[in-house]
Design a protein around this motif. Structure first.
Motif, PDB file in Angstrom:
ATOM      1  N   VAL A 144      -7.979  -4.291   2.323  1.00 45.18           N
ATOM      2  CA  VAL A 144      -7.285  -3.374   3.582  1.00 45.18           C
ATOM      3  C   VAL A 144      -6.172  -3.576   3.929  1.00 45.18           C
ATOM      4  O   VAL A 144      -5.701  -2.498   4.109  1.00 45.18           O
ATOM      5  N   PHE A 145      -5.785  -4.884   4.453  1.00 48.45           N
ATOM      6  CA  PHE A 145      -4.869  -5.203   5.301  1.00 48.45           C
ATOM      7  C   PHE A 145      -3.660  -5.220   4.967  1.00 48.45           C
ATOM      8  O   PHE A 145      -2.217  -4.801   4.255  1.00 48.45           O
ATOM      9  N   GLN A 146      -4.048  -5.770   3.096  1.00 50.52           N
ATOM     10  CA  GLN A 146      -2.716  -5.721   1.312  1.00 50.52           C
ATOM     11  C   GLN A 146      -2.470  -4.705   2.139  1.00 50.52           C
ATOM     12  O   GLN A 146      -1.693  -4.245   1.183  1.00 50.52           O
ATOM     13  N   ALA A 147      -3.164  -3.786   1.173  1.00 49.99           N
ATOM     14  CA  ALA A 147      -3.058  -2.347   1.478  1.00 49.99           C
ATOM     15  C   ALA A 147      -2.673  -1.584   1.910  1.00 49.99           C
ATOM     16  O   ALA A 147      -1.425  -0.619   1.646  1.00 49.99           O
ATOM     17  N   MET A 148      -2.631  -1.282   3.621  1.00 50.09           N
ATOM     18  CA  MET A 148      -1.557  -1.339   4.604  1.00 50.09           C
ATOM     19  C   MET A 148      -0.651  -1.485   4.212  1.00 50.09           C
ATOM     20  O   MET A 148       0.665  -1.073   5.107  1.00 50.09           O
ATOM     21  N   THR A 149       0.021  -3.161   4.328  1.00 52.37           N
ATOM     22  CA  THR A 149       0.628  -3.406   4.144  1.00 52.37           C
ATOM     23  C   THR A 149       1.576  -2.964   2.841  1.00 52.37           C
ATOM     24  O   THR A 149       2.303  -2.612   3.045  1.00 52.37           O
ATOM     25  N   ARG A 150       0.849  -2.846   1.786  1.00 49.89           N
ATOM     26  CA  ARG A 150       1.697  -1.931   0.624  1.00 49.89           C
ATOM     27  C   ARG A 150       2.154  -0.698   1.083  1.00 49.89           C
ATOM     28  O   ARG A 150       4.112  -0.250   1.195  1.00 49.89           O
ATOM     29  N   TRP A 151       1.224   0.089   2.188  1.00 48.61           N
ATOM     30  CA  TRP A 151       2.047   1.788   2.349  1.00 48.61           C
ATOM     31  C   TRP A 151       2.981   1.518   3.245  1.00 48.61           C
ATOM     32  O   TRP A 151       3.791   1.812   2.785  1.00 48.61           O
ATOM     33  N   GLY A 152       2.850   0.389   3.935  1.00 48.92           N
ATOM     34  CA  GLY A 152       3.940   0.417   5.170  1.00 48.92           C
ATOM     35  C   GLY A 152       5.051   0.118   4.684  1.00 48.92           C
ATOM     36  O   GLY A 152       6.359   0.815   5.218  1.00 48.92           O
ATOM     37  N   ASN A 153       5.461  -0.807   3.332  1.00 44.79           N
ATOM     38  CA  ASN A 153       6.325  -1.088   3.103  1.00 44.79           C
ATOM     39  C   ASN A 153       7.449   0.026   2.651  1.00 44.79           C
ATOM     40  O   ASN A 153       8.295  -0.048   1.896  1.00 44.79           O
ATOM     41  N   THR A 154       6.236   0.383   1.627  1.00 48.27           N
ATOM     42  CA  THR A 154       6.562   1.206   0.373  1.00 48.27           C
ATOM     43  C   THR A 154       7.516   3.660   0.963  1.00 48.27           C
ATOM     44  O   THR A 154       8.276   3.220   0.426  1.00 48.27           O
ATOM     45  N   TRP A 155       6.512   3.048   2.761  1.00 50.53           N
ATOM     46  CA  TRP A 155       6.957   4.239   3.409  1.00 50.53           C
ATOM     47  C   TRP A 155       8.097   4.143   4.425  1.00 50.53           C
ATOM     48  O   TRP A 155       8.468   4.132   5.256  1.00 50.53           O
ATOM     49  N   ALA A 156       8.452   2.635   4.423  1.00 50.89           N
ATOM     50  CA  ALA A 156       9.411   2.325   5.640  1.00 50.89           C
ATOM     51  C   ALA A 156       9.593   1.885   6.757  1.00 50.89           C
ATOM     52  O   ALA A 156      10.002   2.525   7.366  1.00 50.89           O
ATOM     53  N   ILE A 157       7.656   1.927   7.351  1.00 50.39           N
ATOM     54  CA  ILE A 157       6.807   2.415   8.600  1.00 50.39           C
ATOM     55  C   ILE A 157       7.626   1.672   9.731  1.00 50.39           C
ATOM     56  O   ILE A 157       8.311   2.266  10.656  1.00 50.39           O
ATOM     57  N   MET A 158       7.900   0.041   9.410  1.00 49.95           N
ATOM     58  CA  MET A 158       8.639  -0.312  10.019  1.00 49.95           C
ATOM     59  C   MET A 158      10.019  -0.127  10.270  1.00 49.95           C
ATOM     60  O   MET A 158      10.765  -0.259  11.884  1.00 49.95           O
ATOM     61  N   GLU A 159      10.886   0.128   9.761  1.00 53.17           N
ATOM     62  CA  GLU A 159      11.870   0.815   9.854  1.00 53.17           C
ATOM     63  C   GLU A 159      12.070   3.032  10.405  1.00 53.17           C
ATOM     64  O   GLU A 159      13.969   2.331  10.731  1.00 53.17           O
ATOM     65  N   GLY A 160      11.062   2.700  10.279  1.00 52.93           N
ATOM     66  CA  GLY A 160      11.385   4.441  10.801  1.00 52.93           C
ATOM     67  C   GLY A 160      11.365   5.077  10.026  1.00 52.93           C
ATOM     68  O   GLY A 160      11.973   6.266  10.208  1.00 52.93           O
ATOM     69  N   ASP A 161      11.880   4.711   8.641  1.00 50.84           N
ATOM     70  CA  ASP A 161      12.114   5.750   7.514  1.00 50.84           C
ATOM     71  C   ASP A 161      10.906   5.564   6.933  1.00 50.84           C
ATOM     72  O   ASP A 161       9.866   5.142   6.885  1.00 50.84           O
ATOM     73  N   VAL A 162      11.210   7.909   6.732  1.00 51.31           N
ATOM     74  CA  VAL A 162      10.014   8.047   6.253  1.00 51.31           C
ATOM     75  C   VAL A 162       9.877   8.350   4.427  1.00 51.31           C
ATOM     76  O   VAL A 162       8.740   9.070   4.386  1.00 51.31           O
ATOM     77  N   THR A 163      11.008   8.290   4.328  1.00 54.72           N
ATOM     78  CA  THR A 163      11.068   8.761   2.694  1.00 54.72           C
ATOM     79  C   THR A 163      11.175   7.405   1.541  1.00 54.72           C
ATOM     80  O   THR A 163      11.089   5.717   2.027  1.00 54.72           O
TER      81      THR A 163
END
Length: 97
Positions: free
Chosen positions: A77-96
């Motif tokens: 679950v954590f790995q999937a959430m990390t992949r999702w966050g990296n894909t959508w650049a969640i930590m960088e504030g970009d949502v594309t």
């Protein structure tokens, strides 16, 4: 989400997946968490069967927190959430992507 959705809980578990198991190690890695909050979060995880507390017989005695089998099953679950966050650049504030 009732178990892992609380403030700090996700980060505590992330550290435990990386091997940090002692109270002070976890607190040191999570800048800003108070000892009281860390203790409350660990108690919550223990009461839900995610974490176990072990006293290591040494001088002085040492306490370690370990993931249970139930807790270890959260890793995908954590790995999937990390992949999702990296894909959508969640930590960088970009949502594309």
């Amino acid at each position: 989400m009732q178990i892992i959705g609380g403030k700090w809980t996700f980060l505590i578990l992330r550290n435990m997946f990386n091997g940090d198991t002692r109270f002070n190690e976890i607190q040191h890695d999570l800048s800003g968490i108070s000892p009281r909050m860390l203790s409350q979060r660990l108690q919550h995880l223990m009461s839900n069967g995610i974490v176990e507390r072990h006293v290591v017989p040494s001088t002085p005695p040492r306490v370690e927190y370990l993931l249970t089998t139930k807790g270890k099953e959260l890793l995908p679950v954590f790995q999937a959430m990390t992949r999702w966050g990296n894909t959508w650049a969640i930590m960088e504030g970009d949502v594309t992507p």
